[in-house]
Design an enzyme around this catalytic site. Structure first.
Site, PDB file in Angstrom:
ATOM      1  N   HIS A 135     -29.578  12.653 -38.263  1.00 54.69           N
ATOM      2  CA  HIS A 135     -28.233  12.735 -39.752  1.00 54.69           C
ATOM      3  C   HIS A 135     -29.233  12.307 -40.958  1.00 54.69           C
ATOM      4  O   HIS A 135     -28.549  12.787 -41.470  1.00 54.69           O
ATOM      5  CB  HIS A 135     -27.377  11.616 -39.347  1.00 54.69           C
ATOM      6  CG  HIS A 135     -27.528  10.875 -39.159  1.00 54.69           C
ATOM      7  ND1 HIS A 135     -27.904  10.163 -38.592  1.00 54.69           N
ATOM      8  CD2 HIS A 135     -26.960  10.013 -40.408  1.00 54.69           C
ATOM      9  CE1 HIS A 135     -27.826   8.753 -38.750  1.00 54.69           C
ATOM     10  NE2 HIS A 135     -27.267   8.673 -39.805  1.00 54.69           N
ATOM     11  N   HIS A 149     -35.666   9.006 -37.689  1.00 54.12           N
ATOM     12  CA  HIS A 149     -35.808   8.828 -38.953  1.00 54.12           C
ATOM     13  C   HIS A 149     -36.467   8.567 -39.809  1.00 54.12           C
ATOM     14  O   HIS A 149     -36.790   9.673 -40.501  1.00 54.12           O
ATOM     15  CB  HIS A 149     -34.077   7.776 -39.662  1.00 54.12           C
ATOM     16  CG  HIS A 149     -33.298   8.468 -38.279  1.00 54.12           C
ATOM     17  ND1 HIS A 149     -32.703   9.613 -38.071  1.00 54.12           N
ATOM     18  CD2 HIS A 149     -32.320   7.831 -38.059  1.00 54.12           C
ATOM     19  CE1 HIS A 149     -31.103   9.223 -37.309  1.00 54.12           C
ATOM     20  NE2 HIS A 149     -31.313   7.431 -37.170  1.00 54.12           N
TER      21      HIS A 149
HETATM   22  C1  BG6 Z   1     -28.282   5.615 -36.048  1.00 52.53           C
HETATM   23  C2  BG6 Z   1     -28.960   4.378 -35.619  1.00 52.53           C
HETATM   24  O1  BG6 Z   1     -29.199   6.759 -35.289  1.00 52.53           O
HETATM   25  O2  BG6 Z   1     -28.886   5.298 -38.091  1.00 52.53           O
HETATM   26  C3  BG6 Z   1     -28.577   3.335 -35.998  1.00 52.53           C
HETATM   27  O3  BG6 Z   1     -28.793   4.425 -34.191  1.00 52.53           O
HETATM   28  C4  BG6 Z   1     -28.429   3.213 -37.514  1.00 52.53           C
HETATM   29  O4  BG6 Z   1     -27.800   2.117 -35.299  1.00 52.53           O
HETATM   30  C5  BG6 Z   1     -27.485   4.219 -38.450  1.00 52.53           C
HETATM   31  O5  BG6 Z   1     -27.240   1.906 -38.186  1.00 52.53           O
HETATM   32  C6  BG6 Z   1     -28.171   4.130 -40.017  1.00 52.53           C
HETATM   33  O6  BG6 Z   1     -27.629   5.746 -41.008  1.00 52.53           O
HETATM   34  P1  BG6 Z   1     -26.425   5.469 -41.620  1.00 52.53           P
HETATM   35  O7  BG6 Z   1     -26.221   6.439 -41.271  1.00 52.53           O
HETATM   36  O8  BG6 Z   1     -25.937   4.592 -40.820  1.00 52.53           O
HETATM   37  O9  BG6 Z   1     -27.563   4.699 -42.932  1.00 52.53           O
END
Ligand code: BG6
Length: 467
Positions: A172, A234
């Site tokens: 994402h 990510h």
């Molecule tokens: C997720 C992780 O994919 O991304 C989480 O599993 C993390 O641990 C999160 O907090 C961070 O993404 P965002 O969009 O919440 O900043």
């Protein structure tokens, strides 16, 4: 039958990801694009019951529409709430999976795996036996597999079920706006583009410090840790976009070819010295008390799970040889810091006679909301004989959608541009595995940092004081 009847079948629907991210993502998407026609079916082992499920869907829709109850929702959101249903069953059992698939009547099925990797794999094994409906899309949550070997096997398995362009490995962070903003910044101006290489750039940092702590996710997180949770997926994707060679276009194939090329060139040179790990102890973030990580429910301290990881990656190609890319992500930090920092080299020559501080220039790209700041050495305001840094700031475009709304929009549109391709998923495991092995052998100590602080004592980042 209308040609666009799409059903989103969520496997793992009773879980945290579905309520916290997926349903709100769908809700913002339907608010922004109410012409979409969608039916949502939730499925999971746990029997949530129709009422509880419908109420979760309704809550998400109502929150996105800013309304108190579903009676005030727009027609599309109301339709989703009215038609949604929940199926309790074991999708890893081919018989139950077949029955579940047969119960869905639509033109296009999106099977969303909101499941831990080992369960996703078991469902895929069942699906390979049962067969997926024509044109079905498989959307699979990160982490994709649990190791390089596992990711390879999972890729081979899912590619037996549907072709690669129907497989959406979800990250994402690859929200459309962030990806386009990074590419625009890199390639759409004459200022930065010629400077974007080892001759002008000394170091790149990609940082994702979060103030959130474990948030009751020990079941997943305590076996994952910050390196797998954030860097393997990510941050390596962000690195790829920062370091990418100019793609011929921003369509899915050109973009994903170029991402694959960067990742293939990336490696951790010495896993024992180029990676660090730490775990938070009790502290406070603002007025929120945070318990010691090892005291959280479901945590097994003997696993030695890190909540902060930092890895230095090198990209072995002509553009980047010798430039460190430092990737860091931590939980329970004192301040949110979600950015890429491009540190430029010092100028080759500054005429004698200037006083003041001639610090190296840097470009800071902030994520969500996306913006940038260029810290540039210029003449001092009161005294042109001195040098100091001026900061030029700019806002970058953002979308109307939550990241999961963007992800779902691209899945529903069948646009794999933002999905991780098979080769990229494997490369990301290949890059971090030497570090995971070194940590398993305890070659790198597990440091500690106070929740709400800036990281472990002795770690230095941009000259910040550490506690
Ligand atoms: C997720 C992780 O994919 O991304 C989480 O599993 C993390 O641990 C999160 O907090 C961070 O993404 P965002 O969009 O919440 O900043």
């Amino acid at each position: 039958m209308a040609a666009d009847r799409t059903t989103l079948l969520i496997l793992g629907a009773s879980g945290d990801l579905t309520s916290r991210l997926l349903l709100p993502g769908i809700a913002t998407l339907l608010r922004a694009q109410p012409k979409r026609s969608l039916e949502i079916v939730g499925a999971d082992l746990r029997d949530l019951g129709q009422d509880e499920w419908r109420s979760r869907v309704q809550t998400a829709m109502a929150a996105a529409h800013g309304e108190g109850d579903a009676g005030e929702l727009g027609a599309t959101a109301q339709h989703v709430v009215d038609t949604t249903r929940y199926v309790a069953g074991d999708a890893t059992d081919p018989k139950a999976l077949r029955a579940l698939l047969e119960s869905v009547d639509c033109d296009r099925l999106v099977l969303y795996f909101a499941l831990p990797p080992h369960v996703s794999r078991m469902v895929c094994e069942a699906l390979a036996e049962v067969g997926a409906p024509d044109g079905a899309i498989l959307a699979i949550e990160k982490p994709f597999g649990s190791s390089l070997d596992d990711a390879r096997e999972l890729n081979a398995l899912v590619q037996r079920i549907v072709p690669e362009d129907q497989i959406f490995r979800i990250d994402h962070f690859l929200g459309l706006y962030t990806v386009l903003n990074l590419l625009g910044m890199r390639f759409a101006n004459r200022i930065l583009s010629p400077l974007w290489d080892r001759d002008s750039i000394a170091k790149v940092e990609i940082l994702y410090d979060e103030t959130v702590a474990l948030e009751g996710r020990a079941g997943y997180y305590d076996t994952a840790g910050a390196l797998r949770d954030m860097i393997q997926s990510h941050l390596l994707q962000v690195l790829a976009l920062v370091a990418i060679e100019p793609p011929a276009s921003i369509d899915a194939r050109d973009l994903r070819d170029a991402i694959g090329q960067v990742l293939r060139a990336a490696r951790v040179v010495d896993p024992a010295t180029d990676a660090r790990r730490a775990r938070y102890t009790a502290g406070a973030i603002g007025d929120r008390e945070v318990p010691d990580y090892t005291g959280e429910d479901g945590v097994d301290a003997s696993r030695g799970t890190e909540t902060l990881a930092e890895v230095t990656v090198h990209v072995d190609n002509q553009r980047w040889a010798g430039v460190p890319f430092v990737l860091r992500s931590g939980k329970a930090m004192g301040h949110i810091r979600k950015q890429a920092v491009i540190h430029f080299r010092e100028p080759a020559y500054v005429p004698r006679g200037f006083g003041g501080r001639n610090s190296a220039d840097r470009l800071v790209l902030d994520f969500r909301p996306d913006s940038f700041a260029i810290h540039l050495t210029t003449n001092g305001k009161g005294d042109p004989f001195t040098l100091e840094q001026s900061v030029l700031r700019g806002e970058l475009g953002g979308g109307q959608l939550e990241p999961y709304g963007e992800v779902l929009a691209s899945i529903l549109d069948g646009d794999p541009r933002l999905a991780v391709r098979a080769d990229a998923a494997e490369e990301c495991w290949r890059i971090v595995e030497p570090v995971l092995r070194a940590w398993k052998r305890d070659e790198v100590p597990l440091a500690e940092y106070r929740a709400g602080g800036v990281g472990p004592r002795g770690w230095r980042s941009n000259g910040e004081a550490q506690d």
